[in-house]
Design a protein around this motif. Structure first.
Motif, short mmCIF file in Angstrom:
data_model
loop_
_atom_site.label_atom_id
_atom_site.label_comp_id
_atom_site.label_asym_id
_atom_site.label_seq_id
_atom_site.Cartn_x
_atom_site.Cartn_y
_atom_site.Cartn_z
N ASP A 97 0.96 -1.27 -0.28
CA ASP A 97 0.03 -0.39 -0.25
C ASP A 97 0.98 0.97 -0.22
OD1 ASP A 97 -2.07 -1.95 0.31
OD2 ASP A 97 -2.64 -1.25 2.04
N TYR A 98 0.92 2.18 -1.40
CA TYR A 98 1.57 3.66 -1.17
C TYR A 98 0.89 4.61 -1.28
CZ TYR A 98 1.08 2.04 -5.84
OH TYR A 98 0.93 2.06 -7.21
N SER A 99 1.10 5.86 -1.26
CA SER A 99 0.60 7.17 -2.14
C SER A 99 1.25 7.88 -2.71
CB SER A 99 -0.66 8.10 -0.47
OG SER A 99 0.90 8.66 -0.01
N ASP A 102 -0.92 12.71 -3.65
CA ASP A 102 -2.14 12.13 -2.58
C ASP A 102 -2.63 11.46 -3.25
OD1 ASP A 102 -0.74 14.13 -1.04
OD2 ASP A 102 -1.29 15.93 -2.25
N ARG A 103 -2.85 9.79 -3.38
CA ARG A 103 -3.31 8.79 -4.15
C ARG A 103 -3.31 7.06 -3.73
NH1 ARG A 103 -4.76 8.40 -10.20
NH2 ARG A 103 -3.58 6.00 -10.00
N PRO A 104 -3.53 7.05 -3.30
CA PRO A 104 -3.58 5.86 -2.52
C PRO A 104 -3.39 4.36 -3.33
CG PRO A 104 -6.31 6.52 -0.95
CD PRO A 104 -5.45 7.62 -1.98
N LEU A 105 -3.04 3.75 -3.36
CA LEU A 105 -2.83 2.78 -4.16
C LEU A 105 -2.10 1.83 -4.34
CD1 LEU A 105 -1.16 5.17 -7.14
CD2 LEU A 105 -3.19 4.03 -7.01
N SER A 106 -2.69 0.31 -4.30
CA SER A 106 -2.00 -0.89 -4.02
C SER A 106 -1.92 -1.97 -5.07
CB SER A 106 -3.46 -1.32 -2.71
OG SER A 106 -3.06 -2.17 -1.82
#
Length: 163
Positions: free
Chosen positions: A76-78, A81-85
């Motif tokens: 999980d990372y951003s 400012d958009r959270p992504l996985s």
């Protein structure tokens, strides 16, 4: 299916068809290798960021928990400012890839869903296409040697001897 097709061909055409099949497979494998090398070159300019291991890792290589090996982990990372996985391949010990641990990852700024655990060429990325490309090249060379080698006509020689 392929075997029955090859058996239906005259003997002198079988090696030619095999050579054509190997050549097409070689071209596909070489393209795969080209994409892997291209990705390795492009990843040198990617942005480093922190990610958190979200899932239980599964790995390739030696089964010892304390030894280094390739593991696939969900991170999980951003980015912007958009959270992504996404899943990423990490070369680490069993202790370093536990869920909740923080790791450094490299994100493609043009396509934030594309990431790597390290910039540049990674063996896990270009190893399989390199091995298949070289293996197919060797198979083509052997097939060409067999196809172009001088053939003795043993059947006519045996018939002449018997008569």
């Amino acid at each position: 299916m392929i075997e029955s097709f090859l058996r239906s061909l005259p003997k002198q055409n079988r090696l030619s068809w095999l050579l054509a099949f190997l050549s097409i497979a070689f071209l596909i494998s070489a393209a795969w290798l080209g994409f892997a090398v291209s990705r390795g070159v492009r990843s040198n300019d990617w942005t480093e960021t922190k990610g958190v291991i979200a899932g239980r890792p599964f790995g390739l290589g030696h089964q010892g928990a304390r030894r280094f090996r390739w593991r696939h982990v969900k991170v999980d990372y951003s980015f912007d400012d958009r959270p992504l996985s996404r899943f990423v391949s990490v070369f680490a010990t069993g202790e370093g890839v536990k869920p909740g641990n923080s790791i450094s990852i490299f994100v493609n700024p043009d396509r934030p869903t594309e990431l790597a655990s390290a910039p540049g060429f990674l063996a896990i990325d270009y190893g399989p296409p390199l091995a298949s490309t070289l293996g197919l090249l060797a198979a083509i060379a052997v097939t060409l040697c067999i196809n172009l080698s001088p053939k003795d006509d043993y059947e006519s020689e045996v018939n002449e001897t018997l008569m």
